[in-house]
Design a protein around this motif. Structure first.
Motif, PDB file in Angstrom:
ATOM      1  N   ARG A   1      -1.127  -4.925   3.058  1.00  0.00           N
ATOM      2  CA  ARG A   1      -2.433  -5.513   3.370  1.00  0.00           C
ATOM      3  C   ARG A   1      -2.499  -6.861   2.670  1.00  0.00           C
ATOM      4  O   ARG A   1      -1.686  -7.149   1.793  1.00  0.00           O
ATOM      5  CB  ARG A   1      -3.594  -4.597   2.970  1.00  0.00           C
ATOM      6  CG  ARG A   1      -3.815  -4.435   1.499  1.00  0.00           C
ATOM      7  CD  ARG A   1      -5.167  -3.810   1.118  1.00  0.00           C
ATOM      8  NE  ARG A   1      -5.535  -2.693   1.910  1.00  0.00           N
ATOM      9  CZ  ARG A   1      -5.794  -1.468   1.473  1.00  0.00           C
ATOM     10  NH1 ARG A   1      -5.684  -1.207   0.197  1.00  0.00           N
ATOM     11  NH2 ARG A   1      -6.144  -0.511   2.276  1.00  0.00           N
TER      12      ARG A   1
ATOM     13  N   CYS B   1       0.820  -1.220   0.000  1.00  0.00           N
ATOM     14  CA  CYS B   1       0.000   0.000   0.000  1.00  0.00           C
ATOM     15  C   CYS B   1       0.845   1.257   0.000  1.00  0.00           C
ATOM     16  O   CYS B   1       0.363   2.312  -0.401  1.00  0.00           O
ATOM     17  CB  CYS B   1      -0.894   0.032   1.233  1.00  0.00           C
ATOM     18  SG  CYS B   1      -1.988  -1.350   1.358  1.00  0.00           S
TER      19      CYS B   1
ATOM     20  N   GLU C   1      -5.186   6.407   6.683  1.00  0.00           N
ATOM     21  CA  GLU C   1      -5.085   5.936   5.310  1.00  0.00           C
ATOM     22  C   GLU C   1      -6.036   6.727   4.412  1.00  0.00           C
ATOM     23  O   GLU C   1      -7.181   6.989   4.746  1.00  0.00           O
ATOM     24  CB  GLU C   1      -5.443   4.448   5.240  1.00  0.00           C
ATOM     25  CG  GLU C   1      -5.394   3.901   3.840  1.00  0.00           C
ATOM     26  CD  GLU C   1      -5.807   2.440   3.763  1.00  0.00           C
ATOM     27  OE1 GLU C   1      -5.558   1.850   2.715  1.00  0.00           O
ATOM     28  OE2 GLU C   1      -6.376   1.921   4.718  1.00  0.00           O
TER      29      GLU C   1
ATOM     30  N   SER D   1     -14.886  -1.355   2.515  1.00  0.00           N
ATOM     31  CA  SER D   1     -14.298  -1.863   3.762  1.00  0.00           C
ATOM     32  C   SER D   1     -14.490  -0.910   4.934  1.00  0.00           C
ATOM     33  O   SER D   1     -14.633  -1.347   6.070  1.00  0.00           O
ATOM     34  CB  SER D   1     -12.797  -2.113   3.583  1.00  0.00           C
ATOM     35  OG  SER D   1     -12.566  -3.123   2.648  1.00  0.00           O
ATOM     36  N   PHE D   2     -14.454   0.401   4.669  1.00  0.00           N
ATOM     37  CA  PHE D   2     -14.483   1.380   5.747  1.00  0.00           C
ATOM     38  C   PHE D   2     -15.822   2.099   5.865  1.00  0.00           C
ATOM     39  O   PHE D   2     -15.900   3.175   6.439  1.00  0.00           O
ATOM     40  CB  PHE D   2     -13.324   2.371   5.581  1.00  0.00           C
ATOM     41  CG  PHE D   2     -11.982   1.706   5.791  1.00  0.00           C
ATOM     42  CD1 PHE D   2     -11.568   1.355   7.062  1.00  0.00           C
ATOM     43  CD2 PHE D   2     -11.165   1.404   4.719  1.00  0.00           C
ATOM     44  CE1 PHE D   2     -10.350   0.729   7.272  1.00  0.00           C
ATOM     45  CE2 PHE D   2      -9.948   0.772   4.912  1.00  0.00           C
ATOM     46  CZ  PHE D   2      -9.543   0.434   6.186  1.00  0.00           C
TER      47      PHE D   2
ATOM     48  N   ASP E   1      -6.931  -6.914   6.496  1.00  0.00           N
ATOM     49  CA  ASP E   1      -5.861  -6.353   7.311  1.00  0.00           C
ATOM     50  C   ASP E   1      -4.822  -7.421   7.628  1.00  0.00           C
ATOM     51  O   ASP E   1      -5.145  -8.597   7.793  1.00  0.00           O
ATOM     52  CB  ASP E   1      -6.424  -5.803   8.620  1.00  0.00           C
ATOM     53  CG  ASP E   1      -7.301  -4.589   8.393  1.00  0.00           C
ATOM     54  OD1 ASP E   1      -7.037  -3.839   7.438  1.00  0.00           O
ATOM     55  OD2 ASP E   1      -8.250  -4.394   9.166  1.00  0.00           O
TER      56      ASP E   1
ATOM     57  N   GLY F   1      -7.523  -7.658   0.335  1.00  0.00           N
ATOM     58  CA  GLY F   1      -7.931  -6.390   0.921  1.00  0.00           C
ATOM     59  C   GLY F   1      -8.037  -6.406   2.430  1.00  0.00           C
ATOM     60  O   GLY F   1      -8.251  -5.370   3.042  1.00  0.00           O
TER      61      GLY F   1
ATOM     62  N   ARG G   1     -12.897  -0.820  -3.175  1.00  0.00           N
ATOM     63  CA  ARG G   1     -12.758  -1.775  -2.078  1.00  0.00           C
ATOM     64  C   ARG G   1     -12.562  -1.042  -0.750  1.00  0.00           C
ATOM     65  O   ARG G   1     -13.116  -1.422   0.275  1.00  0.00           O
ATOM     66  CB  ARG G   1     -11.577  -2.697  -2.363  1.00  0.00           C
ATOM     67  CG  ARG G   1     -11.200  -3.577  -1.194  1.00  0.00           C
ATOM     68  CD  ARG G   1     -10.001  -4.419  -1.486  1.00  0.00           C
ATOM     69  NE  ARG G   1      -8.835  -3.575  -1.644  1.00  0.00           N
ATOM     70  CZ  ARG G   1      -7.747  -3.939  -2.296  1.00  0.00           C
ATOM     71  NH1 ARG G   1      -7.672  -5.107  -2.866  1.00  0.00           N
ATOM     72  NH2 ARG G   1      -6.719  -3.128  -2.373  1.00  0.00           N
ATOM     73  N   ASP G   2     -11.753   0.052  -0.762  1.00  0.00           N
ATOM     74  CA  ASP G   2     -11.516   0.832   0.452  1.00  0.00           C
ATOM     75  C   ASP G   2     -12.830   1.416   0.969  1.00  0.00           C
ATOM     76  O   ASP G   2     -13.110   1.397   2.164  1.00  0.00           O
ATOM     77  CB  ASP G   2     -10.545   1.983   0.187  1.00  0.00           C
ATOM     78  CG  ASP G   2      -9.159   1.517  -0.225  1.00  0.00           C
ATOM     79  OD1 ASP G   2      -8.779   0.386   0.132  1.00  0.00           O
ATOM     80  OD2 ASP G   2      -8.465   2.292  -0.906  1.00  0.00           O
TER      81      ASP G   2
ATOM     82  N   LEU H   1      -8.412   6.810   1.351  1.00  0.00           N
ATOM     83  CA  LEU H   1      -9.238   5.848   0.622  1.00  0.00           C
ATOM     84  C   LEU H   1      -9.237   6.222  -0.854  1.00  0.00           C
ATOM     85  O   LEU H   1      -9.435   7.391  -1.195  1.00  0.00           O
ATOM     86  CB  LEU H   1     -10.667   5.844   1.167  1.00  0.00           C
ATOM     87  CG  LEU H   1     -10.818   5.648   2.678  1.00  0.00           C
ATOM     88  CD1 LEU H   1     -12.288   5.623   3.052  1.00  0.00           C
ATOM     89  CD2 LEU H   1     -10.118   4.398   3.137  1.00  0.00           C
ATOM     90  N   SER H   2      -9.030   5.241  -1.712  1.00  0.00           N
ATOM     91  CA  SER H   2      -9.000   5.557  -3.135  1.00  0.00           C
ATOM     92  C   SER H   2      -9.749   4.533  -3.975  1.00  0.00           C
ATOM     93  O   SER H   2     -10.423   4.900  -4.929  1.00  0.00           O
ATOM     94  CB  SER H   2      -7.555   5.692  -3.622  1.00  0.00           C
ATOM     95  OG  SER H   2      -6.841   4.500  -3.364  1.00  0.00           O
ATOM     96  N   GLU H   3      -9.641   3.270  -3.626  1.00  0.00           N
ATOM     97  CA  GLU H   3     -10.271   2.227  -4.434  1.00  0.00           C
ATOM     98  C   GLU H   3     -11.673   1.931  -3.914  1.00  0.00           C
ATOM     99  O   GLU H   3     -11.977   2.141  -2.739  1.00  0.00           O
ATOM    100  CB  GLU H   3      -9.425   0.957  -4.384  1.00  0.00           C
ATOM    101  CG  GLU H   3      -8.020   1.163  -4.945  1.00  0.00           C
ATOM    102  CD  GLU H   3      -7.165  -0.077  -4.815  1.00  0.00           C
ATOM    103  OE1 GLU H   3      -7.724  -1.196  -4.779  1.00  0.00           O
ATOM    104  OE2 GLU H   3      -5.941   0.070  -4.744  1.00  0.00           O
TER     105      GLU H   3
END
Length: 157
Positions: free
Chosen positions: A43, A25, A87, A97-98, A49, A47, A93-94, A89-91
């Motif tokens: 990671r 990452c 962190e 996940s969050f 942790d 994706g 998936r991020d 977030l860009s994708e």
């Protein structure tokens, strides 16, 4: 200005990570420290942790690859960690996940044309909008105006 070895170090770390089921990452080389410090954020490839054991196992693999590749000619400290709080977030998936996590969004305010910030709980990001929960109300920011979305520590209150 990033260190000129960063692209080569990122490539090497990414190759080692992919073969071990991880994803890199971030890579930083802190050459002002004595000895210099190579920090790699990691990671799981899916994706998820990483845990302490994951970091330790990857550290051994990357250290061996660094020694074989001879990219770093000086003594160095290798630090492996998860991206953790802060962190960006860009994708997609991020953002999945969050969901529900506290974030800070930097965006261009359409009315004033200036940069603004907004904190709230991340609800979702779709094709056109970033949705936040700000004190129980849904705030919608046009995705085209969003500069960054970053995880932040939860605030008391």
């Amino acid at each position: 200005m990033p260190h000129p070895l960063i692209p080569d170090l990122r490539t090497l770390a990414s190759q080692v990570a992919a073969s071990a089921g991880f994803q890199v990452c971030g890579v930083q080389l802190l050459s002002h420290r004595i000895p210099m410090t190579l920090q790699v954020q990691l990671r799981l490839a899916d994706g998820g942790d990483v845990n302490l054991d994951d970091c330790a196992s990857f550290s051994g693999l990357l250290d061996a690859a660094l020694e074989a590749g001879e990219l770093l000619q000086e003594a160095y400290v290798l630090e492996i960690s998860s991206p953790g709080i802060g962190e960006e977030l860009s994708e997609d998936r991020d953002f999945r996940s969050f969901r529900g996590f506290p974030v800070e969004v930097r965006y261009t305010d359409a009315r004033t044309g200036t940069e603004a910030r907004r904190e709230g709980l991340l609800l979702e990001r779709d094709a056109t909008t970033v949705h936040l929960n700000v004190r129980g109300r849904t705030v919608r920011l046009p995705r085209s105006d969003v500069l960054t979305v970053r995880l932040v520590a939860p605030t008391e209150g």
